[in-house]
Design a protein around this motif. Structure first.
Motif, PDB file in Angstrom:
ATOM      1  N   ILE A 142       0.843  -1.200   0.000  1.00  0.00           N
ATOM      2  CA  ILE A 142       0.000   0.000   0.000  1.00  0.00           C
ATOM      3  C   ILE A 142       0.875   1.246   0.000  1.00  0.00           C
ATOM      4  N   HIS A 143       1.946   1.222   0.764  1.00  0.00           N
ATOM      5  CA  HIS A 143       2.866   2.356   0.771  1.00  0.00           C
ATOM      6  C   HIS A 143       3.367   2.662  -0.636  1.00  0.00           C
ATOM      7  N   TYR A 144       3.860   1.630  -1.308  1.00  0.00           N
ATOM      8  CA  TYR A 144       4.466   1.857  -2.624  1.00  0.00           C
ATOM      9  C   TYR A 144       3.435   2.235  -3.678  1.00  0.00           C
ATOM     10  N   ALA A 145       2.240   1.705  -3.583  1.00  0.00           N
ATOM     11  CA  ALA A 145       1.202   2.081  -4.546  1.00  0.00           C
ATOM     12  C   ALA A 145       0.934   3.578  -4.481  1.00  0.00           C
ATOM     13  N   ILE A 146       0.877   4.128  -3.273  1.00  0.00           N
ATOM     14  CA  ILE A 146       0.636   5.569  -3.122  1.00  0.00           C
ATOM     15  C   ILE A 146       1.874   6.367  -3.507  1.00  0.00           C
ATOM     16  N   ILE A 147       3.035   5.960  -3.020  1.00  0.00           N
ATOM     17  CA  ILE A 147       4.278   6.671  -3.321  1.00  0.00           C
ATOM     18  C   ILE A 147       4.514   6.749  -4.825  1.00  0.00           C
TER      19      ILE A 147
ATOM     20  N   ASP B 113      -6.487  10.246   0.060  1.00  0.00           N
ATOM     21  CA  ASP B 113      -6.082   9.022   0.753  1.00  0.00           C
ATOM     22  C   ASP B 113      -4.632   9.092   1.207  1.00  0.00           C
ATOM     23  N   ASN B 114      -4.342   8.368   2.281  1.00  0.00           N
ATOM     24  CA  ASN B 114      -2.978   8.104   2.702  1.00  0.00           C
ATOM     25  C   ASN B 114      -2.887   6.626   3.069  1.00  0.00           C
ATOM     26  N   VAL B 115      -1.755   6.202   3.601  1.00  0.00           N
ATOM     27  CA  VAL B 115      -1.596   4.792   3.945  1.00  0.00           C
ATOM     28  C   VAL B 115      -2.662   4.343   4.943  1.00  0.00           C
ATOM     29  N   GLY B 116      -2.952   5.188   5.926  1.00  0.00           N
ATOM     30  CA  GLY B 116      -3.939   4.817   6.939  1.00  0.00           C
ATOM     31  C   GLY B 116      -5.320   4.594   6.361  1.00  0.00           C
TER      32      GLY B 116
ATOM     33  N   MET C 246      -6.128   3.962   3.235  1.00  0.00           N
ATOM     34  CA  MET C 246      -6.146   2.842   2.292  1.00  0.00           C
ATOM     35  C   MET C 246      -6.073   1.500   3.008  1.00  0.00           C
ATOM     36  N   PHE C 247      -5.341   1.436   4.121  1.00  0.00           N
ATOM     37  CA  PHE C 247      -5.340   0.211   4.915  1.00  0.00           C
ATOM     38  C   PHE C 247      -6.753  -0.117   5.385  1.00  0.00           C
ATOM     39  N   GLU C 248      -7.467   0.885   5.867  1.00  0.00           N
ATOM     40  CA  GLU C 248      -8.828   0.660   6.351  1.00  0.00           C
ATOM     41  C   GLU C 248      -9.746   0.197   5.224  1.00  0.00           C
ATOM     42  N   LYS C 249      -9.653   0.854   4.083  1.00  0.00           N
ATOM     43  CA  LYS C 249     -10.507   0.496   2.945  1.00  0.00           C
ATOM     44  C   LYS C 249     -10.190  -0.900   2.421  1.00  0.00           C
ATOM     45  N   LEU C 250      -8.896  -1.177   2.254  1.00  0.00           N
ATOM     46  CA  LEU C 250      -8.512  -2.462   1.674  1.00  0.00           C
ATOM     47  C   LEU C 250      -8.719  -3.618   2.642  1.00  0.00           C
ATOM     48  N   ALA C 251      -8.695  -3.349   3.933  1.00  0.00           N
ATOM     49  CA  ALA C 251      -9.014  -4.401   4.895  1.00  0.00           C
ATOM     50  C   ALA C 251     -10.443  -4.891   4.693  1.00  0.00           C
ATOM     51  N   VAL C 252     -11.361  -3.966   4.464  1.00  0.00           N
ATOM     52  CA  VAL C 252     -12.759  -4.334   4.213  1.00  0.00           C
ATOM     53  C   VAL C 252     -12.886  -5.052   2.872  1.00  0.00           C
ATOM     54  N   VAL C 253     -12.172  -4.538   1.849  1.00  0.00           N
ATOM     55  CA  VAL C 253     -12.185  -5.198   0.537  1.00  0.00           C
ATOM     56  C   VAL C 253     -11.667  -6.628   0.668  1.00  0.00           C
TER      57      VAL C 253
ATOM     58  N   MET D 214       3.473   7.656   3.405  1.00  0.00           N
ATOM     59  CA  MET D 214       4.122   7.263   4.660  1.00  0.00           C
ATOM     60  C   MET D 214       3.361   7.783   5.874  1.00  0.00           C
ATOM     61  N   ASN D 215       2.144   8.240   5.670  1.00  0.00           N
ATOM     62  CA  ASN D 215       1.292   8.759   6.737  1.00  0.00           C
ATOM     63  C   ASN D 215       0.176   7.757   7.015  1.00  0.00           C
ATOM     64  N   PRO D 216       0.022   7.255   8.221  1.00  0.00           N
ATOM     65  CA  PRO D 216       0.627   7.719   9.481  1.00  0.00           C
ATOM     66  C   PRO D 216       1.915   6.998   9.890  1.00  0.00           C
ATOM     67  N   TRP D 217       2.386   6.054   9.095  1.00  0.00           N
ATOM     68  CA  TRP D 217       3.655   5.395   9.429  1.00  0.00           C
ATOM     69  C   TRP D 217       4.361   4.997   8.151  1.00  0.00           C
ATOM     70  N   PRO D 218       5.657   5.004   8.069  1.00  0.00           N
ATOM     71  CA  PRO D 218       6.614   5.361   9.121  1.00  0.00           C
ATOM     72  C   PRO D 218       6.833   6.869   9.270  1.00  0.00           C
ATOM     73  N   VAL D 219       6.265   7.682   8.414  1.00  0.00           N
ATOM     74  CA  VAL D 219       6.279   9.145   8.388  1.00  0.00           C
ATOM     75  C   VAL D 219       7.528   9.677   7.655  1.00  0.00           C
ATOM     76  N   ALA D 220       7.263  10.440   6.607  1.00  0.00           N
ATOM     77  CA  ALA D 220       8.349  11.076   5.859  1.00  0.00           C
ATOM     78  C   ALA D 220       8.987  12.169   6.710  1.00  0.00           C
ATOM     79  N   HIS D 221      10.271  12.398   6.488  1.00  0.00           N
ATOM     80  CA  HIS D 221      10.934  13.440   7.264  1.00  0.00           C
ATOM     81  C   HIS D 221      11.993  14.148   6.439  1.00  0.00           C
ATOM     82  N   THR D 222      12.388  15.289   6.928  1.00  0.00           N
ATOM     83  CA  THR D 222      13.483  16.059   6.378  1.00  0.00           C
ATOM     84  C   THR D 222      14.324  16.523   7.558  1.00  0.00           C
TER      85      THR D 222
END
Length: 311
Positions: free
Chosen positions: A121-126, A160-163, A165-172, A228-236
Motif C-alpha cells: 500500500i505504501h508503494y502504490a501511493i508513493i 487518501d494516505n496509507v492509513g 487505504m489500509f482501512e478500505k482495503l481491509a474491508v475489501v 508514509m502517513n501515518p507510518w513510518p512518516v516522511a521526514h526532512t
C-alpha cells in the motif's frame, strides 16, 4: 465446519479475522501473530490487533519470534486444521506447515503480480498509482508468488494516505475472502498463475527511504508524504534535526529545492525540484504532531523566506 488457523498481525489482519469469526462456516482453532512489541517513545509493550481480537473470542494464541524455528510449530500442526488463512502476518510459513493442511491462502493488499512484499500500500501511493487492491492467493514457498484465487480493486484518491487505504482495503480483503473461500474450498475456482515477468516488489520501508528528496517534483513529494502517513512518516532535516511531515498540499511556486519561498502566520511553502508544496501537518524533533499554524506560532517563528530544509 471448516477448521482454520489464522495468521496475521496489524489492524488489516484483525478486520479479516473478525469477518471469519462472524461467518458460521469456519472455526478458528488458533491465531498465530507476531510477539508483543515495545512501541512509542515510552516503549510501552503493546499487543497486536489480531491478538486483541483472539483474546476477545478466547481463541488460543501463538506468538513465535520465528515460526519455522519455534517450539510451538509441531503443536500448531497437531491441531487438526483443514486450512490456513494469512493476512499481513509478516513471516514466511514453513513448507511442512503448508503441507500439513488441505489449503492455505493469503489476503495480500496489492493487485499481484505488482507489489509483492511487506509494504504494497505504501508503494502504490508513493508511486502515484490510480488504484490499489487485494489478491487472494495460494501460499507457496516464495514471496507472494502463489496462484491467484481472486482480485478486487478500488481507486486511490488524492485525499487518501496509507492509513485510509489500509482501512478500505481491509474491508475489501475481508469481503473478497468471505465471498471467494467457499467456492475455492469446494473446487469451483481454478486459481490463475501469476506472470512472474511482471512482478514488482514492495519491501518494508527503510529509514533512508523516509527522507524527503526536495529535488523531486511537487507531485512526487505529495505522494511520498501521504504514502508514509501515518507510518513510518516522511521526514526532512531542519537545523540538523529530524522534522517529520505528515501532510502537504501541492501549490504554485518556484525556487531552489528545499527552500522556503513563502511564509505567513498560517502557511509555509517550500520549493521542490518542480513546483512547490505547502506544509500542513508537521512534527518538530521532540514535539507532538501539530498543524502548521501552531508550529509557525511557536517554534517556527524564527524561520524566514530563504531558509532551507534538508541541510
Amino acid at each position: 465446519m471448516t477448521k482454520l488457523l489464522f495468521m496475521g498481525t496489524p489492524e488489516f489482519s484483525a478486520t479479516v479475522l473478525r469477518g471469519l469469526l462472524l461467518d458460521g462456516r469456519y472455526e478458528i482453532l488458533a491465531v498465530i501473530t507476531q510477539p508483543d512489541r515495545a512501541v512509542g517513545r515510552k516503549k510501552q509493550i503493546k499487543m497486536t490487533p489480531v491478538k486483541e481480537v483472539a483474546l476477545e473470542h478466547n481463541i488460543p494464541i501463538y506468538q513465535p519470534e520465528k515460526l519455522s524455528e519455534s517450539k510451538e510449530l509441531d503443536e500448531i500442526m497437531s491441531l487438526g486444521a483443514d486450512g490456513i488463512v494469512t493476512a499481513a502476518f509478516g513471516q514466511f510459513l514453513p513448507s511442512k506447515l503448508l503441507n500439513s493442511v488441505t489449503f492455505s491462502v493469503n489476503v495480500h493488499a496489492s493487485l499481484l503480480p505488482k507489489y509483492r512484499g511487506g509494504a504494497p500500500i505504501h508503494y502504490a501511493i508513493i508511486n502515484g498509482e490510480k488504484e490499489a487492491g487485494v489478491t487472494i492467493m495460494e501460499m507457496v514457498k516464495g514471496m507472494d508468488a502463489g496462484d491467484m484465487v481472486a482480485k478486487a480493486s478500488i481507486s486511490i484518491e488524492d485525499t487518501d494516505n496509507v492509513g485510509t487505504m489500509f482501512e478500505k482495503l481491509a474491508v475489501v480483503g475481508r469481503d473478497l475472502l468471505l465471498k471467494t473461500l467457499p467456492d475455492y474450498i469446494s473446487g469451483n475456482i481454478a486459481p490463475e498463475k501469476q506472470d512472474h515477468t511482471k512482478a514488482t516488489f514492495s519491501p518494508n520501508i527503510s529509514p533512508e527511504e523516509e527522507r524527503i528528496d526536495w529535488h523531486g517534483n511537487a507531485r512526487q513529494i505529495f505522494n511520498k508524504v501521504r504514502g508514509m502517513n501515518p507510518w513510518p512518516v516522511a521526514h526532512t532535516l531542519l537545523n540538523g534535526e529530524r522534522f517529520k511531515i505528515y501532510q502537504v498540499k501541492e501549490v504554485k511556486g518556484q525556487g531552489q529545492a528545499g527552500h522556503i519561498i513563502a511564509k505567513t502566520k498560517d502557511q509555509l511553502i517550500v520549493a521542490t525540484g518542480q513546483g512547490a508544496v505547502a506544509l500542513e501537518v508537521v512534527q518538530p524533533a521532540g514535539k507532538p504532531k501539530m498543524l502548521i499554524k501552531d508550529f509557525l506560532n511557536g517554534l517556527g517563528r524564527q524561520l524566514e523566506v530563504g531558509d532551507s530544509f534538508g541541510q
